[in-house]
Scaffold this motif. Structure first.
Motif, PDB file in Angstrom:
ATOM      1  N   ILE A  36      39.258   4.715  30.126  1.00  0.00           N
ATOM      2  CA  ILE A  36      38.005   4.009  29.834  1.00  0.00           C
ATOM      3  C   ILE A  36      37.037   4.215  30.998  1.00  0.00           C
ATOM      4  CG2 ILE A  36      36.967   1.742  29.375  1.00  0.00           C
ATOM      5  CD1 ILE A  36      39.659   0.893  28.192  1.00  0.00           C
ATOM      6  N   CYS A  37      35.797   4.616  30.677  1.00  0.00           N
ATOM      7  CA  CYS A  37      34.800   4.838  31.726  1.00  0.00           C
ATOM      8  C   CYS A  37      34.075   3.539  32.040  1.00  0.00           C
ATOM      9  CB  CYS A  37      33.745   5.840  31.252  1.00  0.00           C
ATOM     10  SG  CYS A  37      34.340   7.504  31.296  1.00  0.00           S
ATOM     11  N   LEU A  38      33.929   3.254  33.313  1.00  0.00           N
ATOM     12  CA  LEU A  38      33.148   2.082  33.720  1.00  0.00           C
ATOM     13  C   LEU A  38      31.962   2.588  34.536  1.00  0.00           C
ATOM     14  CD1 LEU A  38      32.836  -0.976  33.965  1.00  0.00           C
ATOM     15  CD2 LEU A  38      34.409  -0.932  35.891  1.00  0.00           C
ATOM     16  N   VAL A  39      30.759   2.380  34.010  1.00  0.00           N
ATOM     17  CA  VAL A  39      29.551   2.857  34.700  1.00  0.00           C
ATOM     18  C   VAL A  39      28.775   1.645  35.200  1.00  0.00           C
ATOM     19  CG1 VAL A  39      27.417   4.193  34.445  1.00  0.00           C
ATOM     20  CG2 VAL A  39      29.456   4.852  33.154  1.00  0.00           C
ATOM     21  N   ARG A  40      28.414   1.655  36.465  1.00  0.00           N
ATOM     22  CA  ARG A  40      27.684   0.513  37.026  1.00  0.00           C
ATOM     23  C   ARG A  40      26.215   0.869  37.229  1.00  0.00           C
ATOM     24  NH1 ARG A  40      32.451   1.102  39.497  1.00  0.00           N
ATOM     25  NH2 ARG A  40      33.856  -0.672  39.734  1.00  0.00           N
ATOM     26  N   LYS A  41      25.312   0.071  36.625  1.00  0.00           N
ATOM     27  CA  LYS A  41      23.871   0.217  36.888  1.00  0.00           C
ATOM     28  C   LYS A  41      23.470  -1.045  37.637  1.00  0.00           C
ATOM     29  CE  LYS A  41      23.320   4.099  34.657  1.00  0.00           C
ATOM     30  NZ  LYS A  41      22.912   5.326  35.375  1.00  0.00           N
ATOM     31  N   THR A  42      23.374  -0.943  38.936  1.00  0.00           N
ATOM     32  CA  THR A  42      23.184  -2.147  39.755  1.00  0.00           C
ATOM     33  C   THR A  42      21.781  -2.224  40.361  1.00  0.00           C
ATOM     34  OG1 THR A  42      24.162  -0.985  41.615  1.00  0.00           O
ATOM     35  CG2 THR A  42      25.644  -2.314  40.290  1.00  0.00           C
ATOM     36  N   PHE A  43      21.412  -3.431  40.790  1.00  0.00           N
ATOM     37  CA  PHE A  43      20.104  -3.716  41.369  1.00  0.00           C
ATOM     38  C   PHE A  43      18.972  -3.299  40.436  1.00  0.00           C
ATOM     39  CE2 PHE A  43      23.135  -3.348  44.815  1.00  0.00           C
ATOM     40  CZ  PHE A  43      23.035  -4.637  45.317  1.00  0.00           C
ATOM     41  N   ILE A  44      19.166  -3.611  39.157  1.00  0.00           N
ATOM     42  CA  ILE A  44      18.162  -3.338  38.131  1.00  0.00           C
ATOM     43  C   ILE A  44      17.208  -4.540  38.105  1.00  0.00           C
ATOM     44  CG2 ILE A  44      17.799  -3.031  35.632  1.00  0.00           C
ATOM     45  CD1 ILE A  44      19.220  -0.621  36.800  1.00  0.00           C
ATOM     46  N   ASN A  45      16.015  -4.353  38.634  1.00  0.00           N
ATOM     47  CA  ASN A  45      15.048  -5.446  38.677  1.00  0.00           C
ATOM     48  C   ASN A  45      13.709  -5.082  38.046  1.00  0.00           C
ATOM     49  OD1 ASN A  45      16.300  -7.773  40.182  1.00  0.00           O
ATOM     50  ND2 ASN A  45      16.764  -6.105  41.594  1.00  0.00           N
ATOM     51  N   GLU A  46      13.590  -3.844  37.568  1.00  0.00           N
ATOM     52  CA  GLU A  46      12.348  -3.406  36.947  1.00  0.00           C
ATOM     53  C   GLU A  46      12.609  -3.015  35.490  1.00  0.00           C
ATOM     54  OE1 GLU A  46       9.575  -3.584  38.578  1.00  0.00           O
ATOM     55  OE2 GLU A  46      10.491  -4.037  40.533  1.00  0.00           O
ATOM     56  N   LYS A  47      11.625  -3.284  34.647  1.00  0.00           N
ATOM     57  CA  LYS A  47      11.689  -2.957  33.231  1.00  0.00           C
ATOM     58  C   LYS A  47      12.049  -1.481  32.996  1.00  0.00           C
ATOM     59  CE  LYS A  47       8.059  -4.284  30.320  1.00  0.00           C
ATOM     60  NZ  LYS A  47       6.874  -5.155  30.089  1.00  0.00           N
ATOM     61  N   GLU A  48      11.428  -0.599  33.775  1.00  0.00           N
ATOM     62  CA  GLU A  48      11.623   0.840  33.584  1.00  0.00           C
ATOM     63  C   GLU A  48      13.085   1.218  33.858  1.00  0.00           C
ATOM     64  OE1 GLU A  48       9.144  -0.507  35.540  1.00  0.00           O
ATOM     65  OE2 GLU A  48       7.806  -0.398  33.788  1.00  0.00           O
ATOM     66  N   ASP A  49      13.626   0.661  34.949  1.00  0.00           N
ATOM     67  CA  ASP A  49      15.023   0.974  35.298  1.00  0.00           C
ATOM     68  C   ASP A  49      15.965   0.445  34.223  1.00  0.00           C
ATOM     69  OD1 ASP A  49      14.052   2.083  37.599  1.00  0.00           O
ATOM     70  OD2 ASP A  49      14.405   0.289  38.828  1.00  0.00           O
ATOM     71  N   LEU A  50      15.640  -0.750  33.722  1.00  0.00           N
ATOM     72  CA  LEU A  50      16.483  -1.340  32.679  1.00  0.00           C
ATOM     73  C   LEU A  50      16.462  -0.471  31.421  1.00  0.00           C
ATOM     74  CD1 LEU A  50      18.229  -3.568  31.465  1.00  0.00           C
ATOM     75  CD2 LEU A  50      16.146  -4.857  30.957  1.00  0.00           C
ATOM     76  N   MET A  51      15.253  -0.050  31.015  1.00  0.00           N
ATOM     77  CA  MET A  51      15.132   0.774  29.803  1.00  0.00           C
ATOM     78  C   MET A  51      15.919   2.063  29.950  1.00  0.00           C
ATOM     79  SD  MET A  51      13.682  -0.836  27.469  1.00  0.00           S
ATOM     80  CE  MET A  51      13.715   0.541  26.304  1.00  0.00           C
ATOM     81  N   GLU A  52      15.844   2.656  31.140  1.00  0.00           N
ATOM     82  CA  GLU A  52      16.561   3.911  31.391  1.00  0.00           C
ATOM     83  C   GLU A  52      18.076   3.692  31.262  1.00  0.00           C
ATOM     84  OE1 GLU A  52      15.228   5.960  35.005  1.00  0.00           O
ATOM     85  OE2 GLU A  52      17.198   6.948  34.977  1.00  0.00           O
TER      86      GLU A  52
END
Lengths: 275, 275
Positions: free
Chosen positions: A35-51
């Motif tokens: 199982i792959c676990l991918v971390r997207k951390t320190f997401i504080n902007e709309k653009e980063d979240l959408m990506e």
């Protein structure tokens, strides 16, 4: 996409520790599955979240998110609903329920858990304490410690000390060796803060043999000899009795489990330590 | 019941670390509110679960649970629905979704996360490594380390080392003092595993003054003198440049945040460390 390849995205406005831990707990139930676990951390902007959301969608990943901004939470939940992605919003229902019950607004500060407050510095101090007073380095540490751990070699003294330090507790530990000098400070402190660790002789024998092998040495030394181990454990047991301290057998127990037992048996108040 | 007193019950078949962390993250959003966090851990029997649920109900507490037995999960969810209690079942939706996607049954082992597997022993070894090679105690540790942290006094070297050890990474650290000898091993290792820590001079000044006060000493010693601090930071910066290592300023960053940056900048694979 290959149905057998499951992927989980952790999206967080902070380091993503809580959600990663939760994902790991679920993954641990499937030891033979990749199982792959991918971390997207320190997401504080709309653009980063959408990506992050679009990347997750492209691999049909499961999403677990912990964000404190209602705007970002709504974007994530709506996106997942629209695109029928598996989504767990674990933080905001709890924050919302507290708000409803208390009629107090949350401060909505990302990563407030790790904010550099007094509690945080206490934890750093506890970690430094554990390192300074590990392995009986300085028995004066016993006087200042919240908990003193005793035990023969390979009873998890060091990892236990560090784990408890993470809960803001000051822990010192002392290795027990028959015939060695027992520091006088041990008799000066309250027995209620001392924990005697023990282990099953056969478990110790196996662990110590493996340790010797790892060092490239003959596994059957005095260190792993069963009679010697029994002698050590007897010495420890006698000392624990004289001290009148609690005793915990660490065989087949994880550090987390032994720590929980220590907090419970020493009646350390639930609220006095860091969650 | 007083509406302003919010209480959260964590119910877990293991140590309850994940759910406690989640509750703490929510509680941290309400710094002025007195919220009770009660842990009911190692709940593996129906009777113990019922008792925990009834206690939670009597105080109208919010419930967060992480259990792996479907029987216990169903009991908890049904009880909360019947009695209209706030309930978050954070683990089983994820476990269930993985099962549905992979067509593999979970092993349903409570606390499988902490099972005494290879990964677990690797973590214990990493913790012992961090303690052994803390504070430049033995520069031979640099050769074996996954990460080597450098920094002047009060740049979080020890807590960072321990935090990264929790992710199974072997970390050694070296305090930098101008004019002190730099161990030759530092030049023998790949600069890609070295991290130079720095801090803002005024932050260091304040932290060090507070440290001196805590020791009952005059806060304005050479240790906290701003010119001395600038000299130390310049010495560190020059060394980092010569080594060609990455540099991170820890001012206003939590340990969690700095750790995340280190893993990202050193390109340490997401999957190679423990969640």
């Amino acid at each position: 996409m290959n149905e057998e390849c499951v992927s989980i995205f952790v999206i967080s406005d902070s380091a993503g520790e809580t959600a990663s831990k939760l994902a790991s707990a679920a993954i641990a139930q499937y030891q033979d599955l990749n199982i792959c676990l991918v971390r997207k951390t320190f997401i504080n902007e709309k653009e980063d979240l959408m990506e992050a959301l679009e990347t997750a969608r492209s691999s049909n990943s499961m999403i677990i998110h912990t964000m404190i901004s209602t705007e970002l939470v709504n974007i994530a939940n709506q996106y997942c609903e629209e695109h029928q992605l598996f989504c767990m919003d674990i933080l905001s229902p709890i924050v919302g329920e507290i708000e409803q019950r208390s009629h107090v607004k949350p401060n909505r500060m990302p990563g407030a858990l790790h904010f550099l407050d007094k509690n945080y510095f206490k934890r750093i101090e506890a970690m430094e304490f554990a390192v300074t007073y590990d392995d009986g380095k300085d028995p004066n540490g016993f006087l200042e410690a919240d908990i003193v751990l005793l035990g023969v070699s390979r009873t998890s003294k060091t990892p236990l000390s560090l784990f408890l330090a993470n809960k803001n507790l000051k822990v010192a530990n002392l290795p027990l060796i028959p015939q060695a000098h027992i520091p006088k400070q041990l008799w000066e402190i309250d027995a209620k803060k001392i924990v005697g660790l023990t282990n099953d002789p056969h478990v110790l024998n196996r662990i110590r043999q493996e340790r010797m092998k790892a060092y490239g040495l003959n596994p059957d030394t005095a260190y792993s000899n069963i009679d010697k181990i029994n002698e050590e454990l007897k010495f420890a047991q006698d000392l624990y009795q004289k001290l009148g301290c609690i005793v915990i057998n660490v065989a087949d127990r994880s550090i987390e489990e032994t720590s929980s037992m220590i907090l419970h048996l020493l009646e350390i108040d639930e609220h006095s330590y860091y969650g």
